[in-house]
Design a protein around this motif. Structure first.
Motif, short mmCIF file in Angstrom:
data_model
loop_
_atom_site.label_atom_id
_atom_site.label_comp_id
_atom_site.label_asym_id
_atom_site.label_seq_id
_atom_site.Cartn_x
_atom_site.Cartn_y
_atom_site.Cartn_z
N LEU A 20 -22.89 48.01 3.63
CA LEU A 20 -23.08 47.54 2.08
C LEU A 20 -21.68 47.59 1.33
O LEU A 20 -21.69 47.13 0.58
N ASN A 21 -20.68 48.15 1.98
CA ASN A 21 -19.22 47.85 1.23
C ASN A 21 -18.87 46.50 1.64
O ASN A 21 -18.27 45.78 0.58
N ARG A 22 -18.86 45.87 2.64
CA ARG A 22 -18.44 44.69 2.89
C ARG A 22 -19.41 43.68 1.93
O ARG A 22 -19.05 42.67 1.52
N LYS A 52 -25.89 54.71 -5.29
CA LYS A 52 -25.82 53.45 -4.54
C LYS A 52 -26.85 52.28 -4.76
O LYS A 52 -26.17 50.96 -4.45
N SER A 53 -27.88 52.72 -4.82
CA SER A 53 -28.95 51.81 -4.93
C SER A 53 -28.73 50.90 -6.32
O SER A 53 -28.94 49.70 -6.43
N ARG A 54 -28.26 51.56 -7.37
CA ARG A 54 -27.94 50.72 -8.58
C ARG A 54 -26.85 49.68 -8.35
O ARG A 54 -26.87 48.54 -8.78
N VAL A 55 -25.77 49.87 -7.67
CA VAL A 55 -24.61 49.11 -7.34
C VAL A 55 -25.38 47.98 -6.55
O VAL A 55 -24.99 46.89 -6.95
N TYR A 56 -26.04 48.34 -5.41
CA TYR A 56 -26.85 47.45 -4.58
C TYR A 56 -27.61 46.40 -5.41
O TYR A 56 -27.46 44.97 -5.18
N MET A 99 -19.97 53.15 -1.58
CA MET A 99 -20.87 52.82 -0.32
C MET A 99 -20.40 52.95 0.99
O MET A 99 -20.08 51.93 1.62
N ASP A 100 -20.35 54.22 1.51
CA ASP A 100 -19.78 54.54 2.75
C ASP A 100 -20.48 53.78 3.87
O ASP A 100 -21.39 53.75 4.04
N PRO A 101 -19.38 52.93 4.63
CA PRO A 101 -19.89 51.87 5.49
C PRO A 101 -20.54 52.77 6.53
O PRO A 101 -21.67 52.26 7.42
#
Ligand SMILES: C[S@@+](CC[C@H](N)C(=O)[O-])C[C@H]1O[C@@H](n2cnc3c(N)ncnc32)[C@H](O)[C@@H]1O
Ligand code: SF4
Length: 448
Positions: A318-320, A72-76, A436-438
């Protein structure tokens, strides 16, 4: 005589209560409206980068933070870099950068790539990064130095193991002796090494605070920020369970002790940040990014911006956030337009938190109307004995430092209420396939 003095004290206390309420209103986002993109200001402003991941979530913390997962952190971080490029392409110029969290150093490789990108976009003067004691490892520190970080801020909170256990920080972030050894080992490595401490935990005694103060002085860190414990509806129940309920009125005694023990070696650079007054410690810095410059832009999920008298907030989901960035937009989803009076109040609060409000600043930004529009606030602060008017600036008095510590903590408590509100919105969102589960943000941030 005694009665009239008692009456005056009562009146000042009431006045202070009103001021606390009024100033906190500036950060109320009730009237937040969907935001148009921010227009690039003509001058360079500050960039705030929010990294919401933490390896372990502290029960007292109401910042926007979620449980760390590497993928998740990589995507972020990838989204963060896209958002940074977006601001570059829109003509923004940044000179000072503050990377906060969460814990920005959870994924050092991604962080360093992001810092390199920032440095390639603009001529950066100051680069400040927050971290936790368990990340003070040679590999991470070398990388941060290599990326030109000139202020490292380490979250310590206390050196007292009993308190650290109650805060649930002992296991993940280390005990007091270990933290002290790590800080001693990196002395002089960064122009500014700041440690974040908290005072007024219910389970904290004055003796424990004294030991913390002695340790800070012994370590000779170049800067220390002593935050009063701030609350939020989402954290108060858990905090009371873990750390007990603080007696009212202790804040004043604790704060007095901090001022007494830190001076003269440390001099205040804001109402709760103190810089070591010794040669060769680097530039005088202030802890809160909001005090340093007029305008700042926040990137990432759960970040605030203040540009041209408007306060903006990015999405806490995080998804939005990912959806918006992939659609070529910034993360901003809310905006509050401050009235002229609110802008004046904001500057009054934030500048004086940094100890002085220069007359030249007032004249350039507001002209003479500042003095009559703000007459009630100015008179109230003078009456309380919180400010004095010098020939070049309005300045905080000794008493004013305590008042401003209280006012700022009220201001940030209002920010916390807004964060709680935003997390409630996220819980209402449907699950999303992007990984990235809201609901994670809400659960992780303690909104339950
Ligand atoms: C949000 S954290 C981010 C950096 C890092 N994760 C850490 O724990 O230090 C920055 C600092 O905010 C302060 N902080 C967090 N929650 C607080 C609260 N409820 N009241 C006062 N200060 C708080 C702590 O001193 C913490 O070190
Ligand atoms: S105080 Fe704890 S939960 Fe808050 S950001 Fe720092 S590590 Fe994360």
């Amino acid at each position: 005589m005694t009665e009239s003095r008692g009456g005056a004290t009562w009146f000042k206390a009431q006045l202070m209560r009103t001021l606390r309420r009024e100033f906190a209103l500036v950060m109320r986002f009730d009237a937040a409206v969907p935001a148009a993109p921010i227009a690039a200001p003509s001058a360079a402003c500050q960039l705030y980068v929010h990294v919401p991941f933490c390896e372990s979530l502290c029960p007292f913390c109401s910042f926007h933070r979620v449980q760390y997962r590497e993928e998740k952190s990589r995507v972020y971080f990838e989204m963060l870099r896209r958002e940074i490029r977006l601001y570059r392409d829109r003509g923004f110029t940044f000179g000072d950068v503050y990377v906060g969290g969460g814990t920005p150093t959870v994924n050092p490789r991604e962080l360093i790539e992001t810092l390199r990108l920032i440095r390639s976009c603009w001529p950066i003067r100051t680069l400040s990064v927050e971290t936790n004691p368990n990340h003070l490892r040679p590999q991470v520190l070398d990388a941060l130095q290599g990326a030109g970080v000139n202020r490292l801020s380490v979250g310590v909170q206390s050196f007292d193991d009993t308190l650290l256990r109650a805060m649930r920080r002992y296991e993940p972030y280390g005990g007091g002796a270990q933290i002290a050894a790590r800080l001693a080992a990196i002395r002089g490595r960064f122009p500014t090494l700041n440690v974040d401490m908290i005072f007024n935990f219910a389970a904290q005694s004055l003796q424990s605070l004294e030991r913390d103060l002695a340790m800070v002085r012994e370590l000779e860190v170049s800067q220390v920020s002593f935050y009063p414990l701030m609350t939020a509806a989402s954290t108060s129940r858990r905090m009371e369970k873990q750390l007990g309920v603080a007696e009212p009125g202790r804040e004043f005694e604790f704060y007095g002790r901090i001022l007494e023990r830190l001076r003269p070696d440390y001099q205040p650079s804001s109402a709760w940040c103190f810089s070591r007054a010794a040669p060769g410690v680097g530039p005088r810095r202030i802890d809160e990014y909001v005090t340093q410059q007029d305008d700042y832009v926040g990137v990432g999920s759960g970040a605030f911006s203040y540009v041209g008298g408007r306060m903006y907030s990015t999405t806490f989901s995080l998804n939005r956030y990912r959806e918006r960035i992939e659609a070529g937009e910034s993360g901003i989803t809310g905006c509050k337009v401050l009235t002229l009076r609110q802008r004046m109040r904001y500057d009054f609060l934030v500048r004086l938190f940094g100890l002085s409000l220069p007359h030249a600043f007032i004249a350039a930004k507001y002209g003479r109307s500042f003095w009559w529009r703000m007459a009630p606030e100015l008179a109230a602060m003078r009456l309380i004995g919180a400010t004095r008017c010098d020939t070049d600036a309005i300045r905080l008095t000794e008493r004013g430092m305590y008042c401003w510590m209280v006012l700022m903590s009220e201001f940030f408590t209002a920010v916390n209420a807004f964060r709680d509100q935003m997390r409630l919105h996220i819980r209402a969102e449907a699950p999303h396939p992007v990984g990235m589960d809201p609901g994670q943000a809400a659960r992780g941030a303690g909104a339950k």
